[in-house]
Design an enzyme around this catalytic site. Sequence first.
Site, PDB file in Angstrom:
ATOM      1  CG  ASN A   1      -0.395  -0.052   2.495  1.00  0.00           C
ATOM      2  OD1 ASN A   1       0.654  -0.650   2.685  1.00  0.00           O
ATOM      3  ND2 ASN A   1      -1.010   0.603   3.451  1.00  0.00           N
TER       4      ASN A   1
ATOM      5  CD  GLU B   1       4.987  -0.643  11.901  1.00  0.00           C
ATOM      6  OE1 GLU B   1       4.963  -0.405  10.684  1.00  0.00           O
ATOM      7  OE2 GLU B   1       5.617   0.046  12.714  1.00  0.00           O
TER       8      GLU B   1
ATOM      9  CB  CYS C   1      -2.526   0.397   8.072  1.00  0.00           C
ATOM     10  SG  CYS C   1      -1.193   1.560   8.409  1.00  0.00           S
TER      11      CYS C   1
ATOM     12  CD  GLU D   1       9.293  -1.297  13.449  1.00  0.00           C
ATOM     13  OE1 GLU D   1      10.036  -0.669  12.687  1.00  0.00           O
ATOM     14  OE2 GLU D   1       8.950  -2.474  13.228  1.00  0.00           O
TER      15      GLU D   1
END
Length: 485
Positions: free
Chosen positions: A153, A251, A285, A464
Site C-alpha cells: 500500500n 504492524e 492502514c 516503531e
Amino acid sequence: MDILQSYINGEFVDSGEYFDNINPVNGEVIAGISEADEAMINHAISSARMALTGPWGRLSVNQRSALLHKVADRMAEREQEFIDAEIADTGKSLFQVKTIDIPRGTANFRFFADQVKYQGGESFITETANGEKALNYSVNKPLGVVAVISPWNLPLLLATWKVAPALACGNCVILKPSEETSSTAVLLAQVMDEVGVPKGVFNLILGRGKAVGDKLTSAPGIDAVTFTGASATGKQIMKSVADTVKPISFELGGKNAAIVFAEADLEKAITGIARSTFTNCGQVCLCTEKVYVHRSLFAPFLEGLKQAAENIKIGYPLEQDVFMGPLVSKVHQQKVLAYYQLARDEGAEVVTGGGVPVFNDERDNGCFIQPTILTGLEDETRVNQEEIFGPVCHVSVFDDEGEVINRVNNTAYGLAASIWTEHLAQAHRVAAQIDVGLVWVNTWFLRDLRAPFGGVKLSGIGKEGGEHSLAFYSEPSNICIKIDD
Ligand code: NAD
C-alpha cells in the site's frame, strides 16, 4: 519486457521462474518478476551472516550514518525514477507519490541516520550488601540478520521505515517486498549498490508471500522478523518463527474510527474525514472505515461527506487534480466490491458509490472503484468489524460520550482513531480512553518520526518510530566491571 530480479550478495540474480507485474490502471503486464527459489534465499541468508563479521561489522556509528545519508542523497537524485516506478506498480496519483511516498522513503534514511548517533545506553554504580562495588553499563549490538517483509500500500515508504533503522543499528537486512509492488525495492537495491553498501548487507528477495515469505521467516539464519501487512499474515508468521524463537515487530491491520462530537467544527471534520477515508483509495492502514457522528450533526455531516466523495476526481495517476487512481490489483478490487455487496446484504443504505466507475476506455480493464459511503448498519455487522481496505466508510449516530467510547472500542483491532471536537478537555478525556496506538485530534496522518507508532490487539505487536525502532533493531548488552578500592 523488463525483468525484476532479486539482489543477493551485491549481485542481481534470476531464478528463471517468473510472474507478471501488472499495471492496475489498465490491466497490462509491465514487467516480469523473477521469483526467488530456496537456494537464493539460503544464499541471501549466508551472505548476510558473512557480512555481519566483515567490514560492515567494523564500521562506527558515524560511518554507518554517513553511508545511510549517501543512500538518501542518491535516492533524491533518482527521485523521478522512484516516482515513475511507484506509480506504475500501484496506479497512485502523482500528487500522493510525489508528496508522501517517495519523499518519506528518503526521509526515513535521513532520520534514522541521524537518530542512531544519539542512541544512549544505561549505566549504574552498583554496591552490593557485602560492600562489593561495580560499574554496570550497556552497549548496543545489532540483532544480526533481519528479515523485513513489507506490503503494497505504501511500498517504498513502509519498506524503508524498517530497512533504514535496521541498517542504522548495524544489522544486515533481507527485504521481501510485496509481490504486487517490487519495482521501487529494485531501485533501492541499485542505490545501495551505487553508494557502496558492502556486499551482503542489504539483500532483496522477490516473490510471492507463501512461496518466499514462509521460507524466510522460518529459516534459523534469520535473527528477527519485522513485518507490515495483514493481521491474518501476522498470525502465520508468528507460527512460522515460533520454532526458532525470533523477536518480531508487527504492524498489522486496522478498523479505524473517527468520532465527530457536537462540539466539532463541521467543515473541518468533513474535509478531514473525507481525506482519512479516501486517501490512497482507502489503502492506508490508518484510513477511517467507521464514523460516529453526534445526533445533532448527523444529517449535515452525511450530506457534506457525500458531496466531498462525489467531488473526488478518479482517473489516470498523471492527470491534473486526480485524487484517486485504481486499487492495487484485480484481486483487491474484487475483495472490496464483495464488501460493497455484503453491506447491501447486511441491510446498509448506500449513500453514494457502491460500484465501479465506467470510463469507456482501457481503464475499464483496470482496478478502479467508486468512493463509497454507507449508513444504517449495526456495529456488530461484518462490514463494521472487518478491515475492508478500500475507499469506504460507514457513518452512524451516537448520543453520548460514554456510549461512543464503548462502541469505538468494540473491535478486535486497535490501530488508530481520530476525534473531531473544539472542546479541549473532551479531546484529552476521550483520546486517553480509546484502545488504539495512535489518536489524532482535528487532524489525520500528521506524523512525527520520533513518536511511537504501532497498534494494539489485532493491529500489531511492539512500537516503531524514533527510539522505539532503535530499541527493536538493537540488543543492549550489559557489561559489569568490578571496582576495587
Ligand atoms: P499481506 O499480509 O497480504 O502482505 C504483506 C507482505 O507479507 C507481502 O510482502 C506478502 O508477500 C508477505 N506475505 C504473505 N504471506 C506471507 C507468509 N505466509 N509469510 C511471510 N510473508 C508473507 O498484506 P498486504 O495486502 O500487502 O497489505 C495490506 C495490509 O497491511 C492491510 O491489512 C493493512 O492494514 C496492513 N498494513 C498495516 C500497516 C501498519 O502500520 N499497521 C501499514 C500498512 C499496511
